[in-house]
Motif scaffolding. Sequence first.
Motif, PDB file in Angstrom:
ATOM      1  N   ASP A  10       0.836  -1.095   0.059  1.00  0.00           N
ATOM      2  CA  ASP A  10       0.088   0.132  -0.282  1.00  0.00           C
ATOM      3  C   ASP A  10       0.865   1.295  -0.041  1.00  0.00           C
ATOM      4  N   LEU A  11       0.783   2.086  -0.892  1.00  0.00           N
ATOM      5  CA  LEU A  11       1.450   3.290  -1.091  1.00  0.00           C
ATOM      6  C   LEU A  11       0.759   4.580  -0.579  1.00  0.00           C
ATOM      7  N   ASP A  12      -0.478   4.361  -0.137  1.00  0.00           N
ATOM      8  CA  ASP A  12      -1.453   5.557   0.278  1.00  0.00           C
ATOM      9  C   ASP A  12      -0.386   6.593   1.186  1.00  0.00           C
ATOM     10  N   GLY A  13      -0.651   7.894   0.893  1.00  0.00           N
ATOM     11  CA  GLY A  13      -0.109   8.849   1.826  1.00  0.00           C
ATOM     12  C   GLY A  13       1.577   8.842   2.005  1.00  0.00           C
ATOM     13  N   ILE A  14       2.248   8.255   0.741  1.00  0.00           N
ATOM     14  CA  ILE A  14       3.572   8.229   0.419  1.00  0.00           C
ATOM     15  C   ILE A  14       4.168   9.632   0.472  1.00  0.00           C
ATOM     16  N   LYS A  15       5.302   9.859   0.979  1.00  0.00           N
ATOM     17  CA  LYS A  15       5.973  11.178   0.728  1.00  0.00           C
ATOM     18  C   LYS A  15       7.427  11.369   0.053  1.00  0.00           C
ATOM     19  N   SER A  16       7.776   9.909  -0.302  1.00  0.00           N
ATOM     20  CA  SER A  16       9.211  10.163  -0.659  1.00  0.00           C
ATOM     21  C   SER A  16       9.690   8.687  -1.131  1.00  0.00           C
ATOM     22  N   SER A  59      -4.403   6.986  -3.419  1.00  0.00           N
ATOM     23  CA  SER A  59      -4.365   8.513  -3.140  1.00  0.00           C
ATOM     24  C   SER A  59      -3.367   9.228  -3.942  1.00  0.00           C
ATOM     25  N   VAL A  60      -2.991   8.443  -5.154  1.00  0.00           N
ATOM     26  CA  VAL A  60      -1.912   8.806  -5.926  1.00  0.00           C
ATOM     27  C   VAL A  60      -1.906  10.470  -6.459  1.00  0.00           C
ATOM     28  N   THR A  61      -3.225  10.761  -6.770  1.00  0.00           N
ATOM     29  CA  THR A  61      -3.355  12.048  -7.251  1.00  0.00           C
ATOM     30  C   THR A  61      -2.994  13.164  -6.143  1.00  0.00           C
ATOM     31  N   GLN A  62      -3.526  12.981  -4.908  1.00  0.00           N
ATOM     32  CA  GLN A  62      -3.216  13.680  -3.838  1.00  0.00           C
ATOM     33  C   GLN A  62      -1.844  13.726  -3.118  1.00  0.00           C
ATOM     34  N   ASP A  63      -1.046  12.696  -3.463  1.00  0.00           N
ATOM     35  CA  ASP A  63      -0.008  12.375  -2.957  1.00  0.00           C
ATOM     36  C   ASP A  63       1.030  13.185  -3.598  1.00  0.00           C
ATOM     37  N   HIS A  67       3.519  16.139  -2.957  1.00  0.00           N
ATOM     38  CA  HIS A  67       4.961  15.950  -2.977  1.00  0.00           C
ATOM     39  C   HIS A  67       5.614  15.587  -4.355  1.00  0.00           C
ATOM     40  N   PRO A  68       5.307  16.665  -5.516  1.00  0.00           N
ATOM     41  CA  PRO A  68       5.329  16.441  -6.695  1.00  0.00           C
ATOM     42  C   PRO A  68       6.969  16.073  -7.071  1.00  0.00           C
ATOM     43  N   GLU A  69       7.926  16.858  -6.521  1.00  0.00           N
ATOM     44  CA  GLU A  69       9.236  16.651  -6.729  1.00  0.00           C
ATOM     45  C   GLU A  69       9.758  15.141  -6.415  1.00  0.00           C
ATOM     46  N   ALA A  70       8.965  14.691  -5.321  1.00  0.00           N
ATOM     47  CA  ALA A  70       9.480  13.378  -4.756  1.00  0.00           C
ATOM     48  C   ALA A  70       8.779  12.075  -5.433  1.00  0.00           C
ATOM     49  N   LEU A  71       7.461  12.500  -6.066  1.00  0.00           N
ATOM     50  CA  LEU A  71       6.802  11.550  -6.395  1.00  0.00           C
ATOM     51  C   LEU A  71       6.394  11.245  -7.888  1.00  0.00           C
ATOM     52  N   LYS A  72       6.674  12.168  -8.660  1.00  0.00           N
ATOM     53  CA  LYS A  72       6.446  12.099 -10.091  1.00  0.00           C
ATOM     54  C   LYS A  72       7.190  11.068 -10.515  1.00  0.00           C
ATOM     55  N   CYS A  73       8.659  10.685 -10.280  1.00  0.00           N
ATOM     56  CA  CYS A  73       9.460   9.860 -10.818  1.00  0.00           C
ATOM     57  C   CYS A  73       9.058   8.499 -10.425  1.00  0.00           C
ATOM     58  N   LEU A  74       8.777   8.393  -9.078  1.00  0.00           N
ATOM     59  CA  LEU A  74       8.417   7.202  -8.492  1.00  0.00           C
ATOM     60  C   LEU A  74       7.324   6.546  -9.354  1.00  0.00           C
ATOM     61  N   LYS A  75       6.066   7.432  -9.555  1.00  0.00           N
ATOM     62  CA  LYS A  75       4.858   7.030 -10.056  1.00  0.00           C
ATOM     63  C   LYS A  75       5.401   6.635 -11.662  1.00  0.00           C
ATOM     64  N   ARG A  76       6.044   7.404 -12.108  1.00  0.00           N
ATOM     65  CA  ARG A  76       6.552   6.748 -13.467  1.00  0.00           C
ATOM     66  C   ARG A  76       7.498   5.569 -13.607  1.00  0.00           C
ATOM     67  N   ILE A  90       0.052  -2.494 -10.813  1.00  0.00           N
ATOM     68  CA  ILE A  90      -0.106  -1.331  -9.918  1.00  0.00           C
ATOM     69  C   ILE A  90      -1.402  -0.824 -10.290  1.00  0.00           C
ATOM     70  N   SER A  91      -2.118  -0.547  -9.275  1.00  0.00           N
ATOM     71  CA  SER A  91      -3.606  -0.250  -9.171  1.00  0.00           C
ATOM     72  C   SER A  91      -3.570   1.331  -8.522  1.00  0.00           C
ATOM     73  N   TYR A  92      -4.261   2.234  -9.272  1.00  0.00           N
ATOM     74  CA  TYR A  92      -4.735   3.664  -8.793  1.00  0.00           C
ATOM     75  C   TYR A  92      -6.214   3.712  -8.760  1.00  0.00           C
ATOM     76  N   LYS A  93      -6.521   4.557  -8.051  1.00  0.00           N
ATOM     77  CA  LYS A  93      -7.890   5.059  -8.007  1.00  0.00           C
ATOM     78  C   LYS A  93      -7.942   6.402  -8.288  1.00  0.00           C
ATOM     79  N   GLY A  94      -8.940   6.914  -9.197  1.00  0.00           N
ATOM     80  CA  GLY A  94      -9.403   7.995  -9.693  1.00  0.00           C
ATOM     81  C   GLY A  94      -8.214   8.859 -10.617  1.00  0.00           C
ATOM     82  N   CYS A  95      -7.257   8.095 -11.099  1.00  0.00           N
ATOM     83  CA  CYS A  95      -6.158   8.563 -11.780  1.00  0.00           C
ATOM     84  C   CYS A  95      -5.950   7.728 -13.261  1.00  0.00           C
ATOM     85  N   SER A  96      -5.818   8.431 -14.354  1.00  0.00           N
ATOM     86  CA  SER A  96      -5.539   7.779 -15.362  1.00  0.00           C
ATOM     87  C   SER A  96      -4.125   7.677 -15.444  1.00  0.00           C
TER      88      SER A  96
END
Length: 97
Positions: A10-16, A59-63, A67-76, A90-96
Amino acid sequence: MVEGKIITIDLDGIKSVEEFYLRLAERVELPAHTAINLDALRDVLLGDIAESLAFRWESVTQDVASHPEALKCLKRMLDELPHARADISISYKGCSN
């Protein structure tokens, strides 16, 4: 790859990336040489981890917005894993993706 049990992380609420590493290490045994950076973690996930993995990040969209600098590359990086290894999802909710 090991058939059967799928380990869900579970990655919800992740920051880095560091927090990603800790959550991963709680669920699977990481090799001692694992560095806490995306390139190293990608290599370990694709080559050193035998377990099937399912990452859940509802919570990918909110997270990422928080924390865009830390998490954009992680999501990619996470988006690319299922293309390289069939037993990682990998499953996301409310995010394409």
